[in-house]
Design a protein around this motif. Structure first.
Motif, PDB file in Angstrom:
ATOM      1  N   GLU A  64       0.841  -1.198   0.000  1.00  0.00           N
ATOM      2  CA  GLU A  64       0.000   0.000   0.000  1.00  0.00           C
ATOM      3  C   GLU A  64       0.877   1.250   0.000  1.00  0.00           C
ATOM      4  OE1 GLU A  64      -3.579   2.071   2.608  1.00  0.00           O
ATOM      5  OE2 GLU A  64      -2.628   0.195   3.253  1.00  0.00           O
ATOM      6  N   ARG A  65       0.487   2.214  -0.805  1.00  0.00           N
ATOM      7  CA  ARG A  65       1.266   3.439  -0.902  1.00  0.00           C
ATOM      8  C   ARG A  65       1.181   4.248   0.381  1.00  0.00           C
ATOM      9  NH1 ARG A  65       0.687   5.968  -6.987  1.00  0.00           N
ATOM     10  NH2 ARG A  65       1.627   4.208  -8.091  1.00  0.00           N
ATOM     11  N   SER A  66       2.275   4.955   0.649  1.00  0.00           N
ATOM     12  CA  SER A  66       2.348   5.772   1.851  1.00  0.00           C
ATOM     13  C   SER A  66       1.351   6.924   1.772  1.00  0.00           C
ATOM     14  CB  SER A  66       3.764   6.322   2.015  1.00  0.00           C
ATOM     15  OG  SER A  66       3.798   7.348   2.973  1.00  0.00           O
ATOM     16  N   PRO A  67       0.678   7.255   2.885  1.00  0.00           N
ATOM     17  CA  PRO A  67      -0.229   8.413   2.887  1.00  0.00           C
ATOM     18  C   PRO A  67       0.497   9.703   2.527  1.00  0.00           C
ATOM     19  CG  PRO A  67      -0.584   7.045   4.835  1.00  0.00           C
ATOM     20  CD  PRO A  67       0.648   6.526   4.162  1.00  0.00           C
ATOM     21  N   LEU A  68       1.776   9.798   2.904  1.00  0.00           N
ATOM     22  CA  LEU A  68       2.553  10.992   2.562  1.00  0.00           C
ATOM     23  C   LEU A  68       2.736  11.102   1.051  1.00  0.00           C
ATOM     24  CD1 LEU A  68       5.334  10.993   5.318  1.00  0.00           C
ATOM     25  CD2 LEU A  68       3.412  12.569   5.101  1.00  0.00           C
ATOM     26  N   ARG A  69       2.818   9.963   0.385  1.00  0.00           N
ATOM     27  CA  ARG A  69       2.991   9.958  -1.069  1.00  0.00           C
ATOM     28  C   ARG A  69       1.761  10.548  -1.750  1.00  0.00           C
ATOM     29  NH1 ARG A  69       5.535   4.670  -4.006  1.00  0.00           N
ATOM     30  NH2 ARG A  69       5.737   5.480  -6.159  1.00  0.00           N
ATOM     31  N   ARG A  70       0.573  10.133  -1.271  1.00  0.00           N
ATOM     32  CA  ARG A  70      -0.666  10.688  -1.828  1.00  0.00           C
ATOM     33  C   ARG A  70      -0.814  12.162  -1.463  1.00  0.00           C
ATOM     34  NH1 ARG A  70      -2.688   5.630   0.082  1.00  0.00           N
ATOM     35  NH2 ARG A  70      -3.583   6.671   1.910  1.00  0.00           N
ATOM     36  N   LYS A  71      -0.414  12.491  -0.235  1.00  0.00           N
ATOM     37  CA  LYS A  71      -0.539  13.874   0.221  1.00  0.00           C
ATOM     38  C   LYS A  71       0.383  14.800  -0.569  1.00  0.00           C
ATOM     39  CE  LYS A  71      -0.948  16.507   4.496  1.00  0.00           C
ATOM     40  NZ  LYS A  71      -0.848  16.454   5.975  1.00  0.00           N
ATOM     41  N   ALA A  72       1.578  14.301  -0.882  1.00  0.00           N
ATOM     42  CA  ALA A  72       2.521  15.111  -1.661  1.00  0.00           C
ATOM     43  C   ALA A  72       1.944  15.428  -3.038  1.00  0.00           C
ATOM     44  CB  ALA A  72       3.843  14.363  -1.791  1.00  0.00           C
ATOM     45  N   PHE A  73       1.331  14.426  -3.672  1.00  0.00           N
ATOM     46  CA  PHE A  73       0.722  14.640  -4.987  1.00  0.00           C
ATOM     47  C   PHE A  73      -0.433  15.632  -4.900  1.00  0.00           C
ATOM     48  CE2 PHE A  73      -2.458  13.152  -8.199  1.00  0.00           C
ATOM     49  CZ  PHE A  73      -1.799  13.645  -9.311  1.00  0.00           C
ATOM     50  N   LYS A  74      -1.232  15.534  -3.838  1.00  0.00           N
ATOM     51  CA  LYS A  74      -2.367  16.446  -3.669  1.00  0.00           C
ATOM     52  C   LYS A  74      -1.889  17.885  -3.461  1.00  0.00           C
ATOM     53  CE  LYS A  74      -6.676  17.006  -1.078  1.00  0.00           C
ATOM     54  NZ  LYS A  74      -6.528  18.451  -0.924  1.00  0.00           N
ATOM     55  N   ILE A  75      -0.826  18.052  -2.654  1.00  0.00           N
ATOM     56  CA  ILE A  75      -0.282  19.399  -2.430  1.00  0.00           C
ATOM     57  C   ILE A  75       0.188  20.001  -3.753  1.00  0.00           C
ATOM     58  CG2 ILE A  75       1.616  20.669  -1.351  1.00  0.00           C
ATOM     59  CD1 ILE A  75       1.412  18.754   1.017  1.00  0.00           C
ATOM     60  N   TRP A  76       0.830  19.178  -4.564  1.00  0.00           N
ATOM     61  CA  TRP A  76       1.324  19.651  -5.860  1.00  0.00           C
ATOM     62  C   TRP A  76       0.161  20.057  -6.769  1.00  0.00           C
ATOM     63  CZ3 TRP A  76       1.365  17.228 -10.899  1.00  0.00           C
ATOM     64  CH2 TRP A  76       2.188  17.862 -11.825  1.00  0.00           C
ATOM     65  N   CYS A  77      -0.931  19.261  -6.758  1.00  0.00           N
ATOM     66  CA  CYS A  77      -2.101  19.589  -7.577  1.00  0.00           C
ATOM     67  C   CYS A  77      -2.795  20.848  -7.064  1.00  0.00           C
ATOM     68  CB  CYS A  77      -3.080  18.417  -7.589  1.00  0.00           C
ATOM     69  SG  CYS A  77      -2.474  16.953  -8.454  1.00  0.00           S
ATOM     70  N   ASP A  78      -2.911  20.969  -5.724  1.00  0.00           N
ATOM     71  CA  ASP A  78      -3.571  22.137  -5.141  1.00  0.00           C
ATOM     72  C   ASP A  78      -2.813  23.429  -5.433  1.00  0.00           C
ATOM     73  OD1 ASP A  78      -5.487  20.456  -4.153  1.00  0.00           O
ATOM     74  OD2 ASP A  78      -4.688  20.384  -2.106  1.00  0.00           O
ATOM     75  N   SER A  79      -1.509  23.312  -5.673  1.00  0.00           N
ATOM     76  CA  SER A  79      -0.706  24.508  -5.970  1.00  0.00           C
ATOM     77  C   SER A  79      -0.786  24.900  -7.442  1.00  0.00           C
ATOM     78  CB  SER A  79       0.754  24.251  -5.591  1.00  0.00           C
ATOM     79  OG  SER A  79       1.345  23.307  -6.474  1.00  0.00           O
ATOM     80  N   GLY A  80      -1.640  24.201  -8.186  1.00  0.00           N
ATOM     81  CA  GLY A  80      -1.717  24.464  -9.621  1.00  0.00           C
ATOM     82  C   GLY A  80      -0.602  23.789 -10.379  1.00  0.00           C
ATOM     83  N   ARG A  81      -0.045  22.730  -9.767  1.00  0.00           N
ATOM     84  CA  ARG A  81       1.037  21.935 -10.362  1.00  0.00           C
ATOM     85  C   ARG A  81       2.295  22.770 -10.583  1.00  0.00           C
ATOM     86  NH1 ARG A  81      -0.717  17.012 -13.356  1.00  0.00           N
ATOM     87  NH2 ARG A  81      -2.812  16.530 -12.591  1.00  0.00           N
ATOM     88  N   THR A  82       2.521  23.725  -9.682  1.00  0.00           N
ATOM     89  CA  THR A  82       3.691  24.603  -9.826  1.00  0.00           C
ATOM     90  C   THR A  82       4.672  24.477  -8.666  1.00  0.00           C
ATOM     91  OG1 THR A  82       2.497  26.416  -8.743  1.00  0.00           O
ATOM     92  CG2 THR A  82       2.353  26.282 -11.155  1.00  0.00           C
ATOM     93  N   MET A  83       4.252  23.901  -7.552  1.00  0.00           N
ATOM     94  CA  MET A  83       5.124  23.836  -6.379  1.00  0.00           C
ATOM     95  C   MET A  83       6.280  22.874  -6.629  1.00  0.00           C
ATOM     96  SD  MET A  83       4.144  23.065  -2.374  1.00  0.00           S
ATOM     97  CE  MET A  83       3.150  24.545  -2.267  1.00  0.00           C
ATOM     98  N   LYS A  84       7.461  23.265  -6.191  1.00  0.00           N
ATOM     99  CA  LYS A  84       8.657  22.458  -6.389  1.00  0.00           C
ATOM    100  C   LYS A  84       8.723  21.332  -5.354  1.00  0.00           C
ATOM    101  CE  LYS A  84      11.331  26.325  -8.260  1.00  0.00           C
ATOM    102  NZ  LYS A  84      12.542  27.160  -8.098  1.00  0.00           N
ATOM    103  N   PRO A  85       9.392  20.212  -5.712  1.00  0.00           N
ATOM    104  CA  PRO A  85       9.526  19.092  -4.768  1.00  0.00           C
ATOM    105  C   PRO A  85      10.157  19.503  -3.444  1.00  0.00           C
ATOM    106  CG  PRO A  85      10.120  18.376  -6.967  1.00  0.00           C
ATOM    107  CD  PRO A  85       9.916  19.855  -7.047  1.00  0.00           C
ATOM    108  N   SER A  86      11.105  20.439  -3.493  1.00  0.00           N
ATOM    109  CA  SER A  86      11.746  20.874  -2.248  1.00  0.00           C
ATOM    110  C   SER A  86      10.750  21.582  -1.329  1.00  0.00           C
ATOM    111  CB  SER A  86      12.921  21.798  -2.563  1.00  0.00           C
ATOM    112  OG  SER A  86      12.478  22.931  -3.296  1.00  0.00           O
ATOM    113  N   GLN A  87       9.820  22.347  -1.924  1.00  0.00           N
ATOM    114  CA  GLN A  87       8.809  23.037  -1.122  1.00  0.00           C
ATOM    115  C   GLN A  87       7.809  22.050  -0.524  1.00  0.00           C
ATOM    116  OE1 GLN A  87       7.528  25.643  -4.324  1.00  0.00           O
ATOM    117  NE2 GLN A  87       8.530  27.407  -3.353  1.00  0.00           N
TER     118      GLN A  87
END
Length: 245
Positions: free
Chosen positions: A4-27
């Motif tokens: 099962e995928r880590s909840p943080l993995r799904r959360k990271a993808f959601k944060i990136w989508c919520d930012s308009g797909r512009t947030m950098k991995p470091s952020q």
């Protein structure tokens, strides 16, 4: 079985989508307090660029609704009722006894307040009686006995088996004996203070209800005074009109 995928993995993808797909991995990593290289790996392996935004609801592949043909619970069902404090009451769902009781419920604000004051006075009286009983020894001391398992003296017994053979032996029989006796005295002062504390709350509530009763009376009096003034104005207008003619 796939891991099962880590909840943080799904959360990271959601944060990136919520930012308009512009947030950098470091952020994103800074927000989740994880290593940025891990976020970059997730972005590459999961192909974030070509994935659609996550939808609101249960995760993909869950079986929460397995076997459910759709739709909700029947109208007026009681599935969510726990203690009944917020239960919706439907008149046509009441039994005859409840319908009669409902018709007898007092709805006049003044009478409701008066009934509540009577109940509080009864509760206050019972508390005072309980305090008097404690002071008179109603909750008096009691004797508590403590027992322990003590081995008694050895006893000689004779045992004869099925073949007629006789055997002599000594046994010790454990018995319970009283080893201590204590006088248990209840904490009279603490019990009285607890009752008095509850009594104070009851009296405070009664005082607030009495104040509410006075407000109701004052409001009713103001209403009567207004009616008297209105009648007087009508009489004055009628008198003026009669003189004008």
């Amino acid at each position: 079985m796939a891991k099962e995928r880590s909840p943080l993995r799904r959360k990271a993808f959601k944060i990136w989508c919520d930012s308009g797909r512009t947030m950098k991995p470091s952020q994103i990593a800074n927000k989740l307090r994880i290593n940025p290289s891990l976020v970059r790996k997730w972005k590459s392996v999961d192909d974030w660029e070509n994935r659609s935004n996550p939808t609101v609801g249960a995760p993909y592949g869950n079986k929460n609704a397995l076997g459910n043909k759709g739709g909700g619970a029947p109208p007026r069902n009681k599935n969510a009722v726990t203690h009944g404090m917020y239960e919706t009451i439907w008149a046509d769902m009441l039994d005859p006894a409840e319908q009669i009781k409902l018709m007898q419920v007092e709805t006049d604000p003044r009478k409701q307040v008066e009934n509540e004051i009577r109940f509080l006075e009864l509760r206050e009286r019972r508390m005072l009686e309980r305090i008097n009983k404690i002071n008179e020894g109603w909750d008096s001391s009691s004797v508590v006995s403590e027992s322990a398992l003590i081995k008694d003296d050895e006893t000689d017994i004779t045992v004869i088996d099925d073949n007629g053979k006789t055997t002599h032996m000594k046994i010790t029989q454990p018995v319970f004996k009283e080893v201590a006796r204590k006088v248990k005295t209840p904490q009279v002062l603490e019990r009285i203070l607890a009752i008095e504390d509850a009594l104070t709350r009851v009296q405070d509530k009664k005082a607030k209800l009495i104040e509410l009763l006075l407000k109701i009376d004052r409001k009713e009096l103001d209403r009567e005074e207004q009616l008297v003034r209105i009648e007087k104005l009508r009489a004055d207008v009628k008198l003026i009109n009669s003189k004008a003619w």
